[in-house]
Design an enzyme around this catalytic site. Structure first.
Site, PDB file in Angstrom:
ATOM      1  N   LYS A  44       0.663  -0.936   0.316  1.00  0.00           N
ATOM      2  CA  LYS A  44      -0.046  -0.029  -0.224  1.00  0.00           C
ATOM      3  C   LYS A  44       0.688   1.278  -0.014  1.00  0.00           C
ATOM      4  CE  LYS A  44      -2.777   2.740   2.338  1.00  0.00           C
ATOM      5  NZ  LYS A  44      -4.072   2.494   4.707  1.00  0.00           N
ATOM      6  N   ASP A  61      -2.625  10.502   3.747  1.00  0.00           N
ATOM      7  CA  ASP A  61      -4.030   9.828   4.095  1.00  0.00           C
ATOM      8  C   ASP A  61      -4.882  11.024   4.632  1.00  0.00           C
ATOM      9  OD1 ASP A  61      -6.273   8.519   4.422  1.00  0.00           O
ATOM     10  OD2 ASP A  61      -6.309   6.947   4.874  1.00  0.00           O
ATOM     11  N   LYS A 119     -10.152  12.581   7.752  1.00  0.00           N
ATOM     12  CA  LYS A 119      -9.772  12.401   9.801  1.00  0.00           C
ATOM     13  C   LYS A 119      -9.313  13.773  10.556  1.00  0.00           C
ATOM     14  CE  LYS A 119      -6.436   8.724   8.053  1.00  0.00           C
ATOM     15  NZ  LYS A 119      -7.667   7.258   8.928  1.00  0.00           N
ATOM     16  N   ASP A 135       1.870   6.313   5.893  1.00  0.00           N
ATOM     17  CA  ASP A 135       0.163   5.126   4.720  1.00  0.00           C
ATOM     18  C   ASP A 135       0.930   5.063   3.596  1.00  0.00           C
ATOM     19  OD1 ASP A 135      -1.813   4.078   5.891  1.00  0.00           O
ATOM     20  OD2 ASP A 135      -2.998   5.395   4.126  1.00  0.00           O
ATOM     21  N   ASP A 137     -11.687   7.029   3.349  1.00  0.00           N
ATOM     22  CA  ASP A 137     -10.931   6.535   4.563  1.00  0.00           C
ATOM     23  C   ASP A 137     -10.538   5.357   3.738  1.00  0.00           C
ATOM     24  OD1 ASP A 137      -9.319   7.605   5.508  1.00  0.00           O
ATOM     25  OD2 ASP A 137      -9.815   7.610   7.849  1.00  0.00           O
ATOM     26  N   GLU A 150      -9.715   3.941   1.949  1.00  0.00           N
ATOM     27  CA  GLU A 150      -8.837   3.716   0.606  1.00  0.00           C
ATOM     28  C   GLU A 150      -7.612   2.691   0.592  1.00  0.00           C
ATOM     29  OE1 GLU A 150      -7.175   5.008   3.254  1.00  0.00           O
ATOM     30  OE2 GLU A 150      -5.047   4.740   2.656  1.00  0.00           O
ATOM     31  N   ARG A 181      -6.987  -0.532   1.147  1.00  0.00           N
ATOM     32  CA  ARG A 181      -8.188  -1.828   0.493  1.00  0.00           C
ATOM     33  C   ARG A 181      -8.401  -1.558  -1.081  1.00  0.00           C
ATOM     34  NH1 ARG A 181     -12.591  -1.666   4.724  1.00  0.00           N
ATOM     35  NH2 ARG A 181     -10.889  -0.846   6.220  1.00  0.00           N
TER      36      ARG A 181
HETATM   37  N1  BES Z   1      -4.159   5.123   7.429  1.00  0.00           N
HETATM   38  C1  BES Z   1      -5.106   4.466   8.056  1.00  0.00           C
HETATM   39  C2  BES Z   1      -5.012   3.082   8.825  1.00  0.00           C
HETATM   40  C3  BES Z   1      -4.421   3.553   9.590  1.00  0.00           C
HETATM   41  C4  BES Z   1      -4.911   3.697  11.089  1.00  0.00           C
HETATM   42  C5  BES Z   1      -2.462   3.696  10.205  1.00  0.00           C
HETATM   43  C6  BES Z   1      -3.167   4.467  12.201  1.00  0.00           C
HETATM   44  C7  BES Z   1      -1.822   3.833  10.729  1.00  0.00           C
HETATM   45  C8  BES Z   1      -2.263   4.302  11.811  1.00  0.00           C
HETATM   46  C9  BES Z   1      -5.951   4.286   6.597  1.00  0.00           C
HETATM   47  O1  BES Z   1      -6.360   4.512   5.207  1.00  0.00           O
HETATM   48  C10 BES Z   1      -7.756   4.202   7.845  1.00  0.00           C
HETATM   49  O2  BES Z   1      -7.696   5.486   8.022  1.00  0.00           O
HETATM   50  N2  BES Z   1      -8.521   2.962   7.408  1.00  0.00           N
HETATM   51  C11 BES Z   1      -9.830   3.136   8.670  1.00  0.00           C
HETATM   52  C12 BES Z   1     -10.525   2.207   7.665  1.00  0.00           C
HETATM   53  C13 BES Z   1     -11.822   2.504   7.739  1.00  0.00           C
HETATM   54  C14 BES Z   1     -12.522   3.990   8.005  1.00  0.00           C
HETATM   55  C15 BES Z   1     -13.098   1.587   7.744  1.00  0.00           C
HETATM   56  C16 BES Z   1      -9.892   2.849  10.470  1.00  0.00           C
HETATM   57  O3  BES Z   1      -8.886   1.972  10.704  1.00  0.00           O
HETATM   58  O4  BES Z   1      -9.624   3.484  10.857  1.00  0.00           O
HETATM   59 ZN    ZN Z   2      -4.070   4.799   4.722  1.00  0.00          ZN
HETATM   60 ZN    ZN Z   3      -7.952   6.124   5.029  1.00  0.00          ZN
END
Ligand code: BES
Ligand code: ZN
Ligand code: ZN
Length: 468
Positions: A235, A240, A247, A258, A317, A319, A321
């Site tokens: 990824k 992000d 966020k 990210d 968010d 993204e 996946r």
């Molecule tokens: N990049 C984030 C995940 C992340 C969080 C990485 C903290 C490093 C530290 C990912 O893209 C994300 O935002 N995931 C969300 C998904 C949700 C919106 C379904 C999450 O895990 O909250």
């Molecule tokens: Zn992310």
């Molecule tokens: Zn995200």
């Protein structure tokens, strides 16, 4: 740093004497053991001066269970004291195993990492010569440790770099340069090519940014006409923001990290090429910036993907996946690799589940899980398995598209993300997903703010070595 291997210790020069806890007999060769306020605890250090005023660092390596942290002990010693080493230092390696010697070199090399790459005044690097004292020929081990440390430092630099510098195109240029230098193949698919070839998910995630998305395809092969032993997918979200599902601003600056999964993929392919491992490997990086703009993809949109499956976007968010889905489909269609591992800073959920201690591991393959787990414990890059039960499939259901990118429920987030990825693996029997969100980037004794850990380079490289 340069590394040399000689048989005899020069008693007049500076030296590091590694000591296991409670086993200090060998130290009496250099100094009187009387009144020694040092027991060999992990990462403890006692400096004594030899007859000619040379420095003798007794370096504690702790107990047997601490062996996985030898890298840290050497890194800390070098970081704290190398300014006083006169052009170089000797390391007594008599009591170190091969793996311990390698970890020592990696630790020394990691001490060179300079996080202040964007300061107007740059630190001058002093070229140090490190001489390992051993009766055995350990030249190859030294080289392996050095390459591993150097590559890890480079991927850390990528992860710590700001998002305005390390755009998706920048990652492509990094890979192109590395490929030229270390003789492997690299193709960068730019935006128009991605559109032509149907990377609908990568395009959707990247369409809100002025920095266009790319897919980087690296190939290192030692066996022409043979199958691809392993394919990696990373990824590569260079920033992000969350997109329109934006966020909160607290700690948002850390979302430059990210692309930690992409960095591991780039690092591993480079390291495999440097070490000339006998393997056919493909590394794919799916890279985009998840930005907020009039052109950003929206919650509620239905997008296409490389696989042909349509996806309803519930949360922009989620993204990672999406870009990984295209990366996985492309890898499987174009290369049919024997094994697949994807790496991603994919979910906050995995951080809440496992903290900063282990990566979440998802696979239906028991052997791969066992091997990865055991390798991870040995080098202190641990993984812990989480389930891919069928029960979670209902969460991927969309009324209007083939699947949706988020269940909308605040539960089992890391598992849901993994189940989403699984839908793009064509039921590949040897697929593994590693969610490295908690371990790739975080607190460190070497920086005041969070920084890259380098997690994954040794884990995946050692896994690849285990395939032979
Ligand atoms: N990049 C984030 C995940 C992340 C969080 C990485 C903290 C490093 C530290 C990912 O893209 C994300 O935002 N995931 C969300 C998904 C949700 C919106 C379904 C999450 O895990 O909250
Ligand atoms: Zn992310
Ligand atoms: Zn995200």
């Amino acid at each position: 740093m340069t590394y040399k291997n000689t048989q005899k210790l020069d008693n007049n020069r500076d030296m590091i004497i590694p000591c296991k806890k409670g086993n200090l007999k060998h130290v009496s060769e250099f100094i009187s053991l009387k009144n020694l306020d040092f027991e060999g605890d992990l990462s403890s250090c006692q400096l004594v001066y030899g007859k000619t005023g040379n420095r003798i660092y007794l370096l504690g390596l702790g107990e047997n269970k601490d062996a996985v942290k030898i890298e840290d002990a050497f890194r800390k010693l070098a970081f704290d004291t190398k300014k006083n080493w006169n052009k170089g230092i000797q390391v007594s390696a008599e009591l170190l195993s091969d793996e311990e010697i390698k970890q020592a070199v990696i630790g020394l090399e990691l001490s060179n990492y300079d996080i202040g790459k964007f300061k107007s005044e740059q630190k001058k690097e002093v070229e140090l010569e490190i001489t390992f004292i051993s009766k055995n020929n350990i030249a190859n081990l030294l080289k392996e440790g050095q390459y591993t440390g150097e590559t890890t430092n480079q991927i850390k630099a990528l992860i710590d770099a700001p998002a305005n510098i390390k755009t998706p195109e920048y990652l492509g240029e990094w890979a192109t340069k590395s490929a030229k230098k270390h003789q492997y193949k690299c193709t960068v698919l730019h935006k128009d090519e991605l559109e032509k070839q149907g990377f609908g998910a990568v395009i959707a995630v990247g369409q809100g940014s002025v920095n266009p998305p790319v897919v980087i395809v690296t190939e290192y092969k030692t066996k022409p006409n043979a199958k691809i032993d392993i394919g990696l997918v990373g990824k590569g979200i260079t920033f992000d923001s969350g997109g329109l599902s934006i966020k909160p601003s607290t700690n948002l600056h850390y979302m430059k990290s990210d692309m930690g999964g992409a960095a591991v993929v780039l690092g591993v392919v480079e390291l495999v090429a440097k070490l000339k491992l006998n393997v056919n490997i493909v590394g794919i990086v799916a890279s985009a910036e998840n930005a907020v703009d009039k052109d950003s993809y929206r919650p509620g949109d239905v997008i296409n993907s490389y696989s042909g499956k349509t996806i309803e976007i519930i949360d922009t968010d989620a993204e990672g996946r999406l870009v990984l889905a295209d990366g996985l489909s492309y890898l499987i269609k174009q290369f049919q690799p024997e094994k697949i591992i994807d790496l991603a800073t994919l979910t906050g959920s995995v951080v809440r589940t496992l903290g900063f201690t282990a990566a979440g591991m998802f696979t239906n393959n028991v052997d791969m899980a066992k091997t990865m787990s055991s390798i991870g414990f040995k080098i202190n890059e641990r993984v812990w398995q989480l389930p891919l039960f069928e029960d979670y499939e209902a969460d991927l259901h969309s009324d209007i598209a083939d699947l949706r990118n988020f269940s909308g429920k605040p539960i089992a987030g890391a598992i849901n993300a993994a189940k989403f990825l699984e839908a793009f693996t064509e039921s590949h029997k040897n697929w593994m997903h590693l969610d490295i969100a908690g371990v790739s980037f975080g607190d460190s004794p070497y920086s005041k703010m969070k920084s890259a850990s380098g997690f994954g380079v040794q884990l995946i490289t050692n896994y690849i070595k285990s395939l032979n």
